[in-house]
Design an enzyme around this catalytic site. Sequence first.
Site, short mmCIF file in Angstrom:
data_model
loop_
_atom_site.label_atom_id
_atom_site.label_comp_id
_atom_site.label_asym_id
_atom_site.label_seq_id
_atom_site.Cartn_x
_atom_site.Cartn_y
_atom_site.Cartn_z
N HIS A 75 0.86 -1.18 0.00
CA HIS A 75 0.00 0.00 0.00
C HIS A 75 0.90 1.24 0.00
CE1 HIS A 75 -3.93 1.91 1.68
NE2 HIS A 75 -3.20 2.84 1.09
N HIS A 99 6.55 3.98 4.02
CA HIS A 99 6.99 2.56 4.12
C HIS A 99 7.29 2.03 2.70
CE1 HIS A 99 2.65 2.05 3.66
NE2 HIS A 99 2.37 2.26 4.93
N GLU A 119 -2.53 -1.51 -3.24
CA GLU A 119 -3.62 -0.71 -2.69
C GLU A 119 -3.24 0.77 -2.66
OE1 GLU A 119 -5.39 -3.96 0.42
OE2 GLU A 119 -4.42 -2.21 1.27
N THR A 135 -3.24 5.37 9.05
CA THR A 135 -3.59 4.14 8.33
C THR A 135 -4.97 4.37 7.72
OG1 THR A 135 -3.74 1.74 8.52
CG2 THR A 135 -4.61 3.00 10.38
N HIS A 169 -7.93 -5.36 7.22
CA HIS A 169 -7.61 -4.33 8.22
C HIS A 169 -7.83 -4.89 9.62
CE1 HIS A 169 -6.31 -0.17 8.88
NE2 HIS A 169 -6.82 -0.40 10.08
N GLY A 180 -1.44 -7.58 7.36
CA GLY A 180 -0.09 -7.08 7.50
C GLY A 180 0.31 -6.81 8.93
N HIS A 181 -0.28 -5.81 9.53
CA HIS A 181 0.19 -5.32 10.83
C HIS A 181 0.27 -6.44 11.87
CE1 HIS A 181 0.91 -2.28 13.90
NE2 HIS A 181 0.05 -2.94 14.65
C1 LIG Z 1 -6.40 -0.74 3.17
C2 LIG Z 1 -6.06 -1.10 4.52
O1 LIG Z 1 -6.84 -1.58 5.24
C3 LIG Z 1 -4.81 -0.86 5.19
O2 LIG Z 1 -4.79 -1.65 6.30
C4 LIG Z 1 -3.51 -0.91 4.64
O3 LIG Z 1 -3.24 -1.43 3.48
C5 LIG Z 1 -2.44 -0.81 5.67
O4 LIG Z 1 -1.82 0.39 5.52
P1 LIG Z 1 -0.73 0.90 6.55
O5 LIG Z 1 0.30 -0.19 6.63
O6 LIG Z 1 -0.19 2.16 5.93
O7 LIG Z 1 -1.42 1.10 7.85
N1 LIG Z 2 -6.07 -4.32 2.99
C1 LIG Z 2 -5.69 -4.51 4.34
C2 LIG Z 2 -4.28 -4.84 4.45
O1 LIG Z 2 -3.58 -4.96 3.46
C3 LIG Z 2 -3.64 -5.09 5.74
O2 LIG Z 2 -4.17 -4.36 6.78
P1 LIG Z 2 -3.52 -4.56 8.23
O3 LIG Z 2 -3.50 -6.06 8.50
O4 LIG Z 2 -2.12 -4.02 8.18
O5 LIG Z 2 -4.44 -3.85 9.17
#
Ligand SMILES: CC(=O)[C@@H](O)[C@H](O)COP(=O)(O)O
Ligand SMILES: NCC(=O)COP(=O)(O)O
Length: 246
Positions: free
Chosen positions: A52, A59, A79, A109, A199, A222-223
Amino acid sequence: MFENSIRFNMTKLSVNINKIATLRNARGGNVPNLLQVASDIQKFGGQGITIHPRPDERHIRYQDARDLKPIVYTEYNIEGNPQHNFIDLVLECKPTQVTLVPDAIGAITSSAGWDTVANQSYLTEVIQEFQRHGIRTSIFVDPISAMIEGAKKTGTDRIELYTEAFAHEYSLGDEKGIEPYVKAAELANELGLGINAGHDLSLDNIQFFKQNIPGLLEVSIGHALIAEALYLGLDNVVNMYLQKLK
Ligand SMILES: CC(=O)[C@@H](O)[C@H](O)COP(=O)(O)O
Ligand SMILES: NCC(=O)COP(=O)(O)O
């Protein structure tokens, strides 16, 4: 016609590697190596890579998106907010999928889905442009019927359900937070829209989400996944998600 994954109720795991880039950028060098991590995630069983890039490139950098193109042999999902630079980047990289997210500049975010009614003609135009180039499209939306119906009118292939509200309520022990998502998914299925989600999904909530959402094609995570990998290891974590998505 239904995609194969819908028929077999398969949900793909696309790993968002933004946080790997955040860590790399903290020191200005190339540790950890983003391309190596993307490659390893696929080797471990990840079925897609999501990035993203944000306008401030805090990042993922635009050059990362280009460099990842030859590395990603699974689904490549980019994204972002479809501003001119982003559109050009996506058309250059030709990923499997572009997910349109209405981020405000400088947002920490993503914090909201599209208003697909107010932005209908804009989204329609952008979506047609991506589809003309053979790129599958997805629109990030809240689980609200009018927004799903509006998404359908734009001609998008898929929607991505914004799962922050579900994740928050589930973490408080409230399973009812799934209800708007079930309704939204049923409507999307009726309208023939593919369903992605993302998310704040995590090892804690993913299985419950998957088991309740009909026709869930893909989750991007991701996170939480990268944070969990600090304790459990990336290979192990990817495979734990794959088990929970069965
Ligand atoms: C689209 C979405 O849900 C986001 O979670 C995203 O892709 C994460 O972006 P950041 O890593 O910048 O928080
Ligand atoms: N589209 C959501 C994404 O790519 C990951 O979101 P997050 O797990 O970092 O909240």
